[in-house]
Structures are given as structure tokens and as C-alpha cells.
Design an enzyme around this catalytic site. Sequence first.
Site, PDB file in Angstrom:
ATOM      1  N   ARG A 113      -4.979   5.786 -11.364  1.00 47.65           N
ATOM      2  CA  ARG A 113      -3.737   6.910 -11.317  1.00 47.65           C
ATOM      3  C   ARG A 113      -3.391   7.829 -10.331  1.00 47.65           C
ATOM      4  O   ARG A 113      -4.766   7.953  -9.882  1.00 47.65           O
ATOM      5  CB  ARG A 113      -4.309   7.255 -12.718  1.00 47.65           C
ATOM      6  CG  ARG A 113      -3.691   8.670 -12.988  1.00 47.65           C
ATOM      7  CD  ARG A 113      -3.865   8.979 -14.655  1.00 47.65           C
ATOM      8  NE  ARG A 113      -2.852   8.468 -15.844  1.00 47.65           N
ATOM      9  CZ  ARG A 113      -3.016   8.462 -17.299  1.00 47.65           C
ATOM     10  NH1 ARG A 113      -3.272  10.225 -17.934  1.00 47.65           N
ATOM     11  NH2 ARG A 113      -1.806   8.021 -17.523  1.00 47.65           N
ATOM     12  N   HIS A 140       4.846   4.988 -15.498  1.00 46.08           N
ATOM     13  CA  HIS A 140       3.983   4.957 -15.901  1.00 46.08           C
ATOM     14  C   HIS A 140       3.888   3.316 -16.686  1.00 46.08           C
ATOM     15  O   HIS A 140       4.193   2.966 -18.160  1.00 46.08           O
ATOM     16  CB  HIS A 140       3.990   5.606 -16.764  1.00 46.08           C
ATOM     17  CG  HIS A 140       2.838   6.252 -17.824  1.00 46.08           C
ATOM     18  ND1 HIS A 140       1.254   5.057 -17.979  1.00 46.08           N
ATOM     19  CD2 HIS A 140       2.075   7.537 -18.965  1.00 46.08           C
ATOM     20  CE1 HIS A 140       0.619   5.430 -18.500  1.00 46.08           C
ATOM     21  NE2 HIS A 140       1.179   6.585 -19.286  1.00 46.08           N
ATOM     22  N   GLN A 143       2.195   2.422 -19.942  1.00 45.76           N
ATOM     23  CA  GLN A 143       2.961   3.282 -21.722  1.00 45.76           C
ATOM     24  C   GLN A 143       3.661   2.083 -22.521  1.00 45.76           C
ATOM     25  O   GLN A 143       4.365   1.931 -23.573  1.00 45.76           O
ATOM     26  CB  GLN A 143       3.255   4.912 -21.344  1.00 45.76           C
ATOM     27  CG  GLN A 143       3.342   5.698 -22.384  1.00 45.76           C
ATOM     28  CD  GLN A 143       2.264   5.938 -23.498  1.00 45.76           C
ATOM     29  OE1 GLN A 143       1.563   5.839 -23.186  1.00 45.76           O
ATOM     30  NE2 GLN A 143       2.646   5.340 -24.814  1.00 45.76           N
ATOM     31  N   ASP A 228       8.832  14.184 -24.099  1.00 46.46           N
ATOM     32  CA  ASP A 228       7.546  13.744 -23.732  1.00 46.46           C
ATOM     33  C   ASP A 228       7.179  14.962 -22.933  1.00 46.46           C
ATOM     34  O   ASP A 228       8.043  16.017 -23.087  1.00 46.46           O
ATOM     35  CB  ASP A 228       7.371  13.070 -22.158  1.00 46.46           C
ATOM     36  CG  ASP A 228       6.045  12.904 -21.246  1.00 46.46           C
ATOM     37  OD1 ASP A 228       5.298  13.460 -21.982  1.00 46.46           O
ATOM     38  OD2 ASP A 228       6.476  12.177 -19.849  1.00 46.46           O
ATOM     39  N   CYS A 268       4.660   9.316 -25.727  1.00 51.63           N
ATOM     40  CA  CYS A 268       3.259   8.960 -24.705  1.00 51.63           C
ATOM     41  C   CYS A 268       1.323   9.794 -25.232  1.00 51.63           C
ATOM     42  O   CYS A 268       1.111   9.442 -25.196  1.00 51.63           O
ATOM     43  CB  CYS A 268       3.472   8.715 -23.055  1.00 51.63           C
ATOM     44  SG  CYS A 268       3.636  10.329 -22.722  1.00 51.63           S
ATOM     45  N   ARG A 296      -1.940   1.042 -26.992  1.00 51.71           N
ATOM     46  CA  ARG A 296      -2.247   0.941 -25.323  1.00 51.71           C
ATOM     47  C   ARG A 296      -3.911   0.231 -25.193  1.00 51.71           C
ATOM     48  O   ARG A 296      -3.435  -0.980 -24.118  1.00 51.71           O
ATOM     49  CB  ARG A 296      -2.616   2.120 -24.667  1.00 51.71           C
ATOM     50  CG  ARG A 296      -1.618   3.533 -24.705  1.00 51.71           C
ATOM     51  CD  ARG A 296      -0.497   3.317 -24.039  1.00 51.71           C
ATOM     52  NE  ARG A 296      -0.429   3.140 -22.280  1.00 51.71           N
ATOM     53  CZ  ARG A 296      -1.434   3.972 -21.415  1.00 51.71           C
ATOM     54  NH1 ARG A 296      -1.042   5.602 -22.133  1.00 51.71           N
ATOM     55  NH2 ARG A 296      -2.040   3.978 -20.174  1.00 51.71           N
TER      56      ARG A 296
HETATM   57  N1  NVA Z   1       4.922  12.527 -17.673  1.00 54.10           N
HETATM   58  C1  NVA Z   1       3.385  12.952 -18.155  1.00 54.10           C
HETATM   59  C2  NVA Z   1       2.429  11.515 -18.784  1.00 54.10           C
HETATM   60  C3  NVA Z   1       1.069  11.845 -19.323  1.00 54.10           C
HETATM   61  C4  NVA Z   1       1.090  10.484 -20.133  1.00 54.10           C
HETATM   62  C5  NVA Z   1       2.505  13.798 -17.072  1.00 54.10           C
HETATM   63  O1  NVA Z   1       2.934  12.821 -15.991  1.00 54.10           O
HETATM   64  O2  NVA Z   1       2.076  14.260 -16.780  1.00 54.10           O
HETATM   65  N1   CP Z   2      -0.158   8.972 -22.009  1.00 56.76           N
HETATM   66  C1   CP Z   2      -0.805   8.498 -21.349  1.00 56.76           C
HETATM   67  O1   CP Z   2      -1.457   7.722 -19.991  1.00 56.76           O
HETATM   68  O2   CP Z   2      -2.707   9.466 -22.172  1.00 56.76           O
HETATM   69  P1   CP Z   2      -3.685  10.110 -21.302  1.00 56.76           P
HETATM   70  O3   CP Z   2      -2.804  10.775 -20.305  1.00 56.76           O
HETATM   71  O4   CP Z   2      -4.335  10.773 -22.126  1.00 56.76           O
HETATM   72  O5   CP Z   2      -3.719   8.657 -20.275  1.00 56.76           O
END
Ligand code: NVA
Ligand code: CP
Length: 309
Positions: A113, A140, A143, A228, A268, A296
Site C-alpha cells: 500500500r 484500489h 476493494q 468514498d 469502502c 475483504r
Molecule cells: N480513497 C481513499 C480510500 C481509502 C480506503 C483513500 O485513498 O484514502
Molecule cells: N477500505 C479500506 O481499504 O480500508 P483500510 O484503509 O482500513 O484498509
Amino acid sequence: MNSNEKNSAKSVRHFLTLTDLTTDEFKQLIYRAIELKTMQHRGEVFEPLKNKVLAMIFEKSSTRTRVSFESGMAQFGGHAIFLSPRDTQLGRGEPVEDSARVLSSMADCLMVRTFEHKKAERLAEYSSVPVINGLTDDVHPCQLLADMQTWFEQRGDIQGKTVTWIGDGNNMCHSYMHAAKILDFQLNIACPEGFEPQQSFIDETRENISIIRDARAACKDSDLIVTDVWASMGQEEEQKQRELAFKNYQVNSKLMQQANSNALFMHCLPAHRGEEVSADVIDGSQSVVWQEAENRLHAQKALLEFLLV
Ligand code: NVA
Ligand code: CP
């Protein structure tokens, strides 16, 4: 060229974006995730990854992604290692190429990540084992495995359905665009000017998407409404400016009423009640966010099995 084509010489299968999967593979993963969920709920012990190790690099925060991969590996009889830049050499400038070679000589699979999508691609290029994208600034994909599993459980195939994305043209939106193309559904995207998805994603998925400025119009005849956060990880300083830009893009009961009466709501998570979604929608009867979050675990177990067994 997708990451698997680039790596075909090494015949290592990566999962960096949904486009690394064919339509059949995507659906197979969904059906397998549903099966694995039933097995898990029955208390069946199934350990296809005994003695296997997943090394997970987290350069951004996480609750769901970390716990679902750690639990999934434990349930499969394997082990997951959490690595953060704060306490590894990654944070002290060790090149990603070197880290990839070293980690993949010790672990059976890597998960990353990070911010720049190119970094995940470089990790995959230099890794001798599969690399899974656990979120980048661009996409992502994990997800979407869970979101699509949730849809299939609730409603069956998504082909020909209409999904409406409300809010930022961000990493989640890009993965929805990929899913629309691969699983053949229509995706309406309601976003303010200046917050559109990236042009390359628009070009790639043009036949399955429409950008509609008016959120109410975009929700008409929709089977699924998704949103989101307005400010993603790394955009914290833009929070105030984004609150203004997105003020007409909150998913509330008025907006949900524009969609089909049996439409579902997904997010998500983490969510900000009172910003991108009202409390009555996320905590209401059309919301499937808790199933989506649990999935997930099951969807990623299906992915790990697909990549490693
Ligand atoms: N768009 C959000 C998704 C978090 C799971 C981010 O990138 O922070
Ligand atoms: N939805 C998601 O990826 O959650 P986290 O950021 O908690 O991993």
C-alpha cells in the site's frame, strides 16, 4: 500492457490493477470468495497456504486491508508480516528494487500500500513472487473484489446493471471504472469540475462510463450507489477546500430516492458521516457496508489462493 504481460517472461502473476484479471477470472474469484466465506462461517479448517509467508508493506494507514490479509493468512495456515517505513529500511531510503529482491527471496507473496502507483509496479518488476496492490493513489483493486462479491451475494450478476459513483474521481472511482469494463456494467460518475477521474482511465473505459455533473440525475435508474471520502490519504491539507467543492455531492436519503427503490449503498470505509454520506443512509436498510467490509477477508483469501496455490 498489464503487469502480467510485462512479467510473462518470469511467469509470476501479479495483482496490481483489476485489468490483470480476465472477466472469467474476476467472476471465478467472486464465486470462490463466496464459497470460502461459507466454509469459514461453518468453522471448517482449510489451510492451503501452510508455511507460506505474505510480507505486507504499508506506507499509508489501514485497518481493513491489514487485518483482512493478516487474518486470511492465519486462517489459511500461513503467516503475514507487517512492514512500515517507520521501522524498516524502506523509510531510510533503501531502493524499492532492492527491497523487492530481498523480500521476495524470503516471502511467498508481497502486498504493498503506497502513494505512487509506479512504485508498486517497480516492486512487481523486481519481485520473484506475486505482488498484490493494497491501494495506491491510482487504484484500489482489492476493494473491488469485495464490493463485487457483495453485489453478487445480494443480487446476482452485475452485467447490464447501472452503478453510480458520487464524489471524487479517485483511486476507488478508477477501480470501479475498471470493474465496469471487465464485468460489463454501466457506471455513472457524478463529480464536481476539477475532480474528474484521470484521462487515461476515461480513455480505457469510455464505453462503460458517463460523467454526469448533476448528482440527482446521475442516480436515476441506478441499482447501486457508491461513494468514498472527499479527501483521500495524502490529501489531508485539502480537506477544507474539498468540503466546499463536494457540498452538493453528499449521498443522503434525498439522493438515494432518485435511484431504483431496491438500490444498494456501498462505501469502502472509513466513512465520514455528515460529509460524503449522511448517517441515515450509511446506517440504513439499503446500506451493505458491513458485509462489504467483511468480504475483504473472503475476497482476498480467494485472491491469495488464486495467486499462490
Ligand atoms: N480513497 C481513499 C480510500 C481509502 C480506503 C483513500 O485513498 O484514502
Ligand atoms: N477500505 C479500506 O481499504 O480500508 P483500510 O484503509 O482500513 O484498509
